[in-house]
Design a protein around this motif. Structure first.
Motif, short mmCIF file in Angstrom:
data_model
loop_
_atom_site.label_atom_id
_atom_site.label_comp_id
_atom_site.label_asym_id
_atom_site.label_seq_id
_atom_site.Cartn_x
_atom_site.Cartn_y
_atom_site.Cartn_z
N GLU A 137 -20.88 0.20 -1.70
CA GLU A 137 -20.22 0.20 -0.37
C GLU A 137 -19.25 -0.96 -0.23
N HIS A 138 -18.31 -0.79 0.66
CA HIS A 138 -17.35 -1.84 1.04
C HIS A 138 -17.14 -1.65 2.55
N PRO A 139 -18.15 -2.05 3.34
CA PRO A 139 -18.14 -1.65 4.75
C PRO A 139 -16.94 -2.16 5.55
N THR A 140 -16.51 -3.40 5.30
CA THR A 140 -15.40 -3.89 6.13
C THR A 140 -14.09 -3.18 5.78
N GLN A 141 -13.98 -2.66 4.55
CA GLN A 141 -12.79 -1.88 4.21
C GLN A 141 -12.75 -0.60 5.04
N ALA A 142 -13.91 0.09 5.11
CA ALA A 142 -13.95 1.33 5.89
C ALA A 142 -13.67 1.04 7.37
N HIS A 267 -4.11 3.20 1.49
CA HIS A 267 -4.57 2.79 0.15
C HIS A 267 -5.23 1.42 0.35
N PRO A 268 -6.45 1.23 -0.19
CA PRO A 268 -7.14 -0.05 0.07
C PRO A 268 -6.54 -1.23 -0.69
N GLY A 269 -5.72 -0.94 -1.73
CA GLY A 269 -5.20 -2.01 -2.56
C GLY A 269 -6.28 -2.52 -3.50
N1 CP Z 1 -9.28 -3.67 -0.67
C1 CP Z 1 -9.82 -4.72 -1.32
O1 CP Z 1 -11.05 -4.87 -1.36
O2 CP Z 1 -8.90 -5.57 -1.88
P1 CP Z 1 -9.28 -6.89 -2.66
O3 CP Z 1 -9.98 -6.47 -3.93
O4 CP Z 1 -7.97 -7.58 -2.93
O5 CP Z 1 -10.19 -7.71 -1.81
#
Ligand code: CP
Length: 315
Positions: A137-142, A267-269
């Protein structure tokens, strides 16, 4: 009325209710304006300490957590794992317990293994924030993706969202699938068969469809979310070449034409231009990629505030 977010840790979206998610997003809305001021600082978290403990590379997440803490007047400390005692063989739990002994209020952690934030939450007195754990998970991204979508579309319920690419290894996809379906969106996923398991729809009870190809997923979509190829999590070849990936799965203007006229691109990058997304799409007016980064600071301000005892906004 919404039930406010009252958890100490933010480990994932999976176990949050729709009301808790909305409470975090509304709180982030309240913090957003601070980032537009000339003096971008308020005393809200004065005297609090936030430690950023990143075992994996990051540009956006680490910087925005640090800015979020500093703009709320917390003391922010970044631990570089390569120069810490982890490099001398100290275990993860020992590292966490030693940091905990210095009485931080919050530890923000990113790790290549799924479940690390959950392990730390068991031994730490500080609030643990998951900044990405393996493919989990990556909750703050969502949350920042949701804030970006709400800003442009007004609401998430009823939207059709296409998530394209390396679904198998993507913590961003998992957190977004949980969040978007909890808030009433329909999600369609597509990508190479090796990276989109047929049974992926098991993840949530409803409103998740695995599409046979990218075009089917994008057709009529309100939001097209493109994922990065997670080469660091792929220990074998999941597709023949990057060139073939780009031809069959990359987001081009031609494919984007299949979406709604007012569809937005996320796109999350970090982006691999010319592979999963064409440069002209990434730089177009339909792309909200830099808005995602902008809202990331407000979302992380809200998460730090709530994790350290602040009350969520119900409005
Ligand atoms: N979206 C994201 O998590 O980017 P970083 O890997 O640069 O933190």
């Amino acid at each position: 009325m919404n039930k406010p977010f009252r958890r100490r840790d933010l480990l994932g979206i999976r176990h949050l209710s729709a009301e808790e998610i909305i409470g975090i997003l509304n709180t982030a809305e309240n913090f957003r304006e601070i980032n537009q001021r000339e003096i971008k600082k308020v005393p809200t978290l004065r005297g609090k300490t936030v430690i950023n403990l990143f075992f994996e590379n990051s540009t956006r997440t680490r910087t925005s957590f640090e800015l979020a803490a500093k703009r709320l007047s917390a003391d922010a400390v970044n631990i570089s794992v390569s120069s810490s005692s982890v490099a001398k063989g100290e275990t993860l739990i020992d590292t966490a317990m030693n940091l905990d002994a210095m009485s931080p209020d919050c530890i923000v952690v990113r790790h290549s293994s799924a479940g690390v934030p959950h392990q730390l939450a068991k031994v730490s007195k500080a609030a643990i924030i998951n900044a990405g754990d393996g493919a989990n998970e990556h909750p703050t991204q969502a949350l920042l993706d949701a804030m970006t979508i709400r800003e442009r579309k007004g609401n998430i319920a009823g939207l059709e969202v296409a998530i394209i690419g390396d679904i198998l290894h993507s913590r961003v996809a998992r957190s977004n699938i949980h969040l978007l379906t909890k808030l009433g969106a329909k999600v369609r996923v597509a990508g190479p068969k090796t990276l989109v398991p047929d049974d992926f729809a098991f993840l949530v009870e409803k409103n998740l469809e695995v599409c046979p190809n990218v075009e089917t997923a994008i057709e009529g979509a309100d939001v097209v979310m493109i994922l990065r190829i997670q080469s660091e999590r792929q220990n074998s070849a999941f597709f023949p070449t990057l060139r073939e990936y780009s031809i069959h799965y990359g987001l081009t203007n031609e494919r984007l034409e299949l979406a709604r006229k007012d569809a937005i691109v996320l796109h999350p990058g970090p982006m691999n231009r010319g592979i999963e997304i064409a440069s002209d799409v990434a730089d177009s007016s339909r792309s909200l990629i830099l808005d995602q980064v902008k809202y990331g600071v407000a979302v992380r301000m809200a998460v730090l505030y709530l994790a350290t005892g602040g009350a969520a906004s119900n409005e």
